[in-house]
Write a protein that holds these residues in place. Structure first.
Motif, PDB file in Angstrom:
ATOM      1  N   LEU A   1      43.406  45.861  53.198  1.00 49.09           N
ATOM      2  CA  LEU A   1      43.439  46.560  51.911  1.00 49.09           C
ATOM      3  C   LEU A   1      42.109  46.402  51.192  1.00 49.09           C
ATOM      4  CD1 LEU A   1      44.883  48.085  49.609  1.00 49.09           C
ATOM      5  CD2 LEU A   1      45.738  45.862  48.815  1.00 49.09           C
ATOM      6  N   THR A   2      41.587  45.202  51.184  1.00 49.37           N
ATOM      7  CA  THR A   2      40.301  44.921  50.536  1.00 49.37           C
ATOM      8  C   THR A   2      39.184  45.722  51.189  1.00 49.37           C
ATOM      9  OG1 THR A   2      41.033  42.704  49.908  1.00 49.37           O
ATOM     10  CG2 THR A   2      38.656  43.080  50.008  1.00 49.37           C
TER      11      THR A   2
ATOM     12  N   GLY B   1      32.274  40.783  50.724  1.00 45.75           N
ATOM     13  CA  GLY B   1      31.676  39.571  50.159  1.00 45.75           C
ATOM     14  C   GLY B   1      32.628  38.763  49.304  1.00 45.75           C
ATOM     15  N   VAL B   2      33.921  38.787  49.651  1.00 47.56           N
ATOM     16  CA  VAL B   2      34.938  38.107  48.848  1.00 47.56           C
ATOM     17  C   VAL B   2      34.897  36.603  49.107  1.00 47.56           C
ATOM     18  CG1 VAL B   2      37.425  37.891  48.450  1.00 47.56           C
ATOM     19  CG2 VAL B   2      36.406  40.149  48.840  1.00 47.56           C
ATOM     20  N   THR B   3      34.990  35.813  48.049  1.00 51.56           N
ATOM     21  CA  THR B   3      35.091  34.363  48.178  1.00 51.56           C
ATOM     22  C   THR B   3      36.542  33.939  48.005  1.00 51.56           C
ATOM     23  OG1 THR B   3      34.772  33.950  45.808  1.00 51.56           O
ATOM     24  CG2 THR B   3      32.793  34.116  47.185  1.00 51.56           C
TER      25      THR B   3
ATOM     26  N   PRO C   1      40.297  40.241  38.352  1.00 51.03           N
ATOM     27  CA  PRO C   1      40.356  41.243  39.408  1.00 51.03           C
ATOM     28  C   PRO C   1      39.012  41.923  39.639  1.00 51.03           C
ATOM     29  CG  PRO C   1      41.326  42.115  37.404  1.00 51.03           C
ATOM     30  CD  PRO C   1      41.015  40.667  37.135  1.00 51.03           C
ATOM     31  N   THR C   2      38.889  42.521  40.799  1.00 50.30           N
ATOM     32  CA  THR C   2      37.719  43.300  41.175  1.00 50.30           C
ATOM     33  C   THR C   2      38.038  44.780  40.998  1.00 50.30           C
ATOM     34  OG1 THR C   2      37.027  41.644  42.807  1.00 50.30           O
ATOM     35  CG2 THR C   2      36.180  43.886  43.092  1.00 50.30           C
TER      36      THR C   2
ATOM     37  N   ASP D   1      40.573  37.480  51.815  1.00 44.74           N
ATOM     38  CA  ASP D   1      39.521  37.025  52.732  1.00 44.74           C
ATOM     39  C   ASP D   1      40.213  36.150  53.768  1.00 44.74           C
ATOM     40  OD1 ASP D   1      36.575  36.349  53.370  1.00 44.74           O
ATOM     41  OD2 ASP D   1      37.485  34.377  53.061  1.00 44.74           O
ATOM     42  N   VAL D   2      39.584  35.979  54.918  1.00 42.37           N
ATOM     43  CA  VAL D   2      40.199  35.194  55.991  1.00 42.37           C
ATOM     44  C   VAL D   2      40.519  33.774  55.539  1.00 42.37           C
ATOM     45  CG1 VAL D   2      37.991  34.439  56.969  1.00 42.37           C
ATOM     46  CG2 VAL D   2      40.018  34.632  58.448  1.00 42.37           C
ATOM     47  N   SER D   3      39.788  33.257  54.556  1.00 44.70           N
ATOM     48  CA  SER D   3      40.051  31.900  54.071  1.00 44.70           C
ATOM     49  C   SER D   3      41.423  31.764  53.426  1.00 44.70           C
ATOM     50  CB  SER D   3      38.971  31.468  53.071  1.00 44.70           C
ATOM     51  OG  SER D   3      38.981  32.297  51.919  1.00 44.70           O
ATOM     52  N   LEU D   4      42.023  32.885  53.045  1.00 44.55           N
ATOM     53  CA  LEU D   4      43.359  32.826  52.445  1.00 44.55           C
ATOM     54  C   LEU D   4      44.389  32.299  53.441  1.00 44.55           C
ATOM     55  CD1 LEU D   4      45.126  33.417  49.971  1.00 44.55           C
ATOM     56  CD2 LEU D   4      45.381  35.766  50.790  1.00 44.55           C
TER      57      LEU D   4
END
Length: 258
Positions: free
Chosen positions: A44-45, A52-54, A72-73, A84-87
């Protein structure tokens, strides 16, 4: 404010596409819309052109510690809590926190004056983030492809709903949405007929028009921006109107009869 979670533990059923394009349609119709990406794959992002999401921009701290939502962005007239994959790390962290599955629902209650509708894109799993998204919802919207894959997923969906309702007895499915439908294939016609006999409420099917969906995703644009007036855009407008009616949203979708 109404919160709808696009939910199915199977992947490739159009959850992210529908979240993006129904959200954009609602925004264009005048609603204040927040999108929440709970999928570490971040489709979705990406498909809204956000990069470049942190981790701090995601729901990680909300999910694991009960913190308020991050700022929000903006993207194409929408507000987005990106992923982001870190989620993915939140899955393990949530398991040790009592009440973590309700953190997103509680955080959304703090922004009820800012939005008319929140659309949540859940991951293709039945893990912790999927539970977080389901329990945050007023209603679920369930895309089901007119394939054997879609039929096979229904048993798991039923079991998941029974579990979630132990915590949220008021949780309902606003609409099942048949997706990837190709009327030329007898298998699709038979699957659609089976879904029509099994599921209520069921929307009209979304035809399989892969090229425009794929190209708009690559461009990072909603279909209404990438191909306004196209057959795919008309499909989006129609299903957005059906979802709005099912969820009792007070909105008129342009070009769709009330």
């Amino acid at each position: 404010m109404r919160t709808l979670t696009f939910f199915n533990h199977a992947g490739g059923v159009m959850k992210s596409s529908l979240t993006r394009d129904v959200g954009h349609t609602f925004s264009q119709a005048g609603l204040r819309v927040l999108l929440v990406d709970l999928d570490p794959q971040a489709n979705l992002t990406d498909w809204l052109g956000v990069s470049g999401v942190t981790r701090e921009q995601t729901v990680y701290d909300t999910a694991t510690r009960g913190e308020p939502l991050p700022s929000p962005t903006p993207a194409h007239g929408l507000d987005l809590i990106p992923s982001d994959v870190s989620l993915a790390l939140a899955e393990g962290q949530m398991m040790g926190v009592v009440g973590a599955h309700l953190h997103l629902r509680q955080a959304l209650q703090l922004v009820t004056s800012q939005y008319d509708v929140v659309l949540i894109d859940s991951p293709p799993s039945l893990g912790q983030l999927s539970i977080l998204g389901a329990l945050a919802a007023d209603h679920l919207v369930v895309p089901v492809p007119t394939r054997q894959k879609g039929m096979n997923a229904l048993a798991g969906l039923s079991e998941a709903m029974a579990t979630y309702r132990k915590l949220r007895p008021d949780l309902t499915v606003a609409l099942y949405v048949p997706t990837l439908y190709d009327a030329r294939r007898s298998h699709d016609r038979e699957a659609l007929a089976a879904l029509q006999g099994m599921l209520r409420p069921l929307s009209s099917p979304i035809p399989d028009r892969g090229a425009v969906w794929n190209d708009s995703a690559s461009a990072g644009q909603p279909v209404g921006v990438y191909a306004p007036g196209s057959p795919v855009h008309q499909d989006v407008l129609r299903v957005a109107a059906e979802i709005a009616r099912a969820a009792h949203l007070n909105v008129q979708i342009p070009g769709v009869k009330a």
